[in-house]
Design an enzyme around this catalytic site. Structure first.
Site, PDB file in Angstrom:
ATOM      1  CB  CYS A 120      86.160 -21.238  21.260  1.00 27.72           C
ATOM      2  SG  CYS A 120      85.342 -19.753  21.601  1.00 27.72           S
ATOM      3  CB  CYS A 134      76.837 -11.723  27.874  1.00 26.67           C
ATOM      4  SG  CYS A 134      78.822 -12.324  27.639  1.00 26.67           S
ATOM      5  N   GLY A 180      85.571 -11.407  25.429  1.00 30.83           N
ATOM      6  CA  GLY A 180      85.856  -9.964  24.913  1.00 30.83           C
ATOM      7  C   GLY A 180      85.259  -9.639  23.416  1.00 30.83           C
ATOM      8  CD  GLU A 181      83.221  -6.854  19.904  1.00 29.87           C
ATOM      9  OE1 GLU A 181      82.314  -7.513  19.976  1.00 29.87           O
ATOM     10  OE2 GLU A 181      83.803  -6.841  18.641  1.00 29.87           O
ATOM     11  CB  SER A 212      82.053 -13.655  17.018  1.00 35.85           C
ATOM     12  OG  SER A 212      80.520 -13.237  17.450  1.00 35.85           O
ATOM     13  CB  SER A 234      76.413 -11.038  18.888  1.00 30.57           C
ATOM     14  OG  SER A 234      77.590 -12.218  18.973  1.00 30.57           O
ATOM     15  CG  LEU A 235      70.816  -9.320  14.682  1.00 42.03           C
ATOM     16  CD1 LEU A 235      71.296  -7.902  14.343  1.00 42.03           C
ATOM     17  CD2 LEU A 235      70.333  -9.965  13.369  1.00 42.03           C
ATOM     18  CG  HIS A 236      72.270 -11.551  20.532  1.00 40.15           C
ATOM     19  ND1 HIS A 236      72.276 -12.889  20.288  1.00 40.15           N
ATOM     20  CD2 HIS A 236      73.425 -11.163  21.049  1.00 40.15           C
ATOM     21  CE1 HIS A 236      73.884 -13.292  20.383  1.00 40.15           C
ATOM     22  NE2 HIS A 236      74.211 -12.126  20.799  1.00 40.15           N
ATOM     23  CG  ASN A 311      74.183 -22.396  27.711  1.00 39.93           C
ATOM     24  OD1 ASN A 311      73.949 -23.541  27.924  1.00 39.93           O
ATOM     25  ND2 ASN A 311      75.040 -22.193  26.608  1.00 39.93           N
TER      26      ASN A 311
HETATM   27  N1  SAH Z   1      81.757 -10.020  21.729  1.00 39.89           N
HETATM   28  C1  SAH Z   1      81.398 -10.893  20.723  1.00 39.89           C
HETATM   29  C2  SAH Z   1      82.342 -11.860  20.995  1.00 39.89           C
HETATM   30  C3  SAH Z   1      81.579 -13.002  22.001  1.00 39.89           C
HETATM   31  S1  SAH Z   1      81.110 -14.230  21.205  1.00 39.89           S
HETATM   32  C4  SAH Z   1      80.233 -10.927  20.192  1.00 39.89           C
HETATM   33  O1  SAH Z   1      79.287 -10.299  20.948  1.00 39.89           O
HETATM   34  O2  SAH Z   1      79.797 -11.559  19.277  1.00 39.89           O
HETATM   35  C5  SAH Z   1      80.123 -14.932  22.410  1.00 39.89           C
HETATM   36  C6  SAH Z   1      78.668 -15.157  21.840  1.00 39.89           C
HETATM   37  O3  SAH Z   1      78.088 -16.214  22.993  1.00 39.89           O
HETATM   38  C7  SAH Z   1      77.934 -14.088  21.376  1.00 39.89           C
HETATM   39  O4  SAH Z   1      77.132 -14.263  20.472  1.00 39.89           O
HETATM   40  C8  SAH Z   1      77.148 -13.904  22.676  1.00 39.89           C
HETATM   41  O5  SAH Z   1      76.131 -12.984  22.578  1.00 39.89           O
HETATM   42  C9  SAH Z   1      76.727 -15.273  23.052  1.00 39.89           C
HETATM   43  N2  SAH Z   1      76.268 -15.586  24.407  1.00 39.89           N
HETATM   44  C10 SAH Z   1      76.725 -14.701  25.704  1.00 39.89           C
HETATM   45  N3  SAH Z   1      76.159 -15.002  26.618  1.00 39.89           N
HETATM   46  C11 SAH Z   1      75.371 -16.080  26.328  1.00 39.89           C
HETATM   47  C12 SAH Z   1      74.638 -17.087  27.383  1.00 39.89           C
HETATM   48  N4  SAH Z   1      74.449 -16.823  28.488  1.00 39.89           N
HETATM   49  N5  SAH Z   1      74.090 -18.263  26.483  1.00 39.89           N
HETATM   50  C13 SAH Z   1      74.181 -18.404  25.265  1.00 39.89           C
HETATM   51  N6  SAH Z   1      74.989 -17.470  24.441  1.00 39.89           N
HETATM   52  C14 SAH Z   1      75.632 -16.443  25.173  1.00 39.89           C
END
Ligand code: SAH
Length: 393
Positions: A120, A134, A180-181, A212, A234-236, A311
């Protein structure tokens, strides 16, 4: 370390500064050799020396003429960032802190499981997107990584793992799910992806490299044109109202546009699926109704879902739902024939699970620096997600 070459890779070096050849793609190296009056086929030789034989010393590149070796030594460099610390978890996860500039570090994580080894990696120092759950967002944004600094993570991890286990092929999958993005550092990320896929460099299959994104819609289309690797989104949240809140980028690129881009991404490959990541936040997005809404959104998409139990990190304001809630959420999706995996946290004992990684980010914004200094967020915390369970090859 930080040199002018580290932030923007140019194919042709300025005479006074050595060009870092580590981040140049096949085409970039061909252009470089043309510009210095050499034949472009040298590019393949250089790629093999640098990425396969792991040579950084031009004088050891014996199939190049002596004159060229001397010239490269004077004008170019193969420069790697420094590993600051290594931590190993009891579950085999390894986390490295990597210095990319005097006051900035990123982390990379290796997550082995029975069938694969996933690396990763990060694409930026910090992040500018401000997703509320995040921890990277709390740190603010400092800079883009150069293509050299992105591919260096693969180069370094391979070498470190080889020392460790003697097995060269231990990395089977790469995910850009660290800090990062990636789509906001598009050119450098695409160059690094090309080096991951290039047969004369790292030679990974497309489906084993996953990017991602939080959903930078135009860049999803651009990625499809330029370098089609596996896509994770990352939909969420299953609706715009909630997603606007959790992932502010949604106000710019709402769910409907995002899903349309996902559909376009996989439209001409019947076997390909988009992975949707969904962080489960207790009482926020984890109800059965949310699960039903999510299933409805994804029914006509070639999709799989990765549920990520949240987390926690200090002052996040969120909690992870209890296990039965997570199981019920998954059941709703599975009952609607959506392939769903719950990602299990890895490397918890070394703080390498989602949202637990520590980097060092000197935020550009004064507001973020002040907030961090006041301990409203944990200083030096960054998010990298352990992705091993998500990637079905
Ligand atoms: N910016 C990109 C790449 C980061 S990937 C993106 O958003 O996809 C990191 C992944 O972990 C993303 O899906 C993010 O939303 C998730 N993530 C971030 N903080 C988290 C946390 N505290 N617990 C679980 N997942 C988390």
């Amino acid at each position: 370390m930080d040199t002018p070459n580290d932030t923007t890779q140019t194919a042709v070096g300025v005479k006074s500064e050595p060009v870092n050849l580590l981040g140049l793609t096949l085409t970039g190296l061909e252009d470089y050799f043309r510009a210095i009056g050499e034949r472009p086929f040298r590019a393949v030789q250089l790629l093999k020396w640098i990425h396969q034989r792991r040579t950084t010393d031009f004088s050891a590149m014996t199939n190049l003429s002596k004159g060229l070796r001397t010239r490269l030594a004077a004008e170019a460099i193969v420069q790697l960032p420094e590993i600051v610390t290594t931590q190993k978890s009891t579950d085999g996860t390894i986390k490295w802190l990597v210095r990319v500039a005097a006051d900035n570090c990123i982390e990379m994580v290796f997550i082995p499981d029975q069938r694969r080894g996933t690396l990763c990696i990060s694409s930026q120092v910090g992040c500018a997107l401000n997703c509320t759950f995040c921890s990277t967002a709390r740190q603010g944004f400092n800079r883009n990584l150069s293509s050299a600094q992105i591919i260096a993570q693969v180069w370094l991890a391979k070498g470190l793992l080889e020392q460790d286990s003697g097995d060269r092929r231990v990395i089977t999958n790469i995910v850009l799910m660290g800090m990062g993005e990636p789509l906001l550092n598009f050119e450098n990320v695409v160059d690094a992806l090309e080096l991951m896929l290039e047969d004369n460099a790292h030679g990974f299959a497309r489906r084993r490299v996953t990017l991602s994104t939080a959903g930078v819609v135009p860049k999803i289309d651009a990625l499809r044109q330029r370098c089609r690797v596996s896509l994770a989104v990352s939909l969420h949240a299953p609706n715009d109202r909630l997603r606007d809140e959790l992932v502010p980028l949604n106000k710019r690129y709402p769910i409907r546009e995002l899903l349309a881009a996902c559909r376009r991404y996989v439209q001409d490959d019947a076997r390909e699926k988009v992975t949707f990541e969904y962080v489960l936040l207790a009482g926020v997005n984890d109800s059965q109704q949310h699960a039903r809404e999510l299933a409805a959104l994804l029914t006509d998409l070639p999709a799989k879902v990765n549920l990520i139990p949240f987390n926690p990190f200090p002052n996040s304001g969120y909690q992870c739902p209890p296990a039965p809630v997570i199981d019920d959420f998954r059941e709703v999706l599975m009952a609607r024939r959506i392939m769903t995996i719950t990602r299990k946290p890895r490397g918890g004992d070394i703080d390498a699970a989602c949202g637990q990684l520590a980097g060092e980010v000197q935020a550009r914004s004064r507001r973020v620096r002040l907030r961090n200094a006041n301990h409203l967020a944990t200083p030096g915390k960054a998010t990298v997600t352990p992705p091993a369970e998500q990637l079905q090859s």
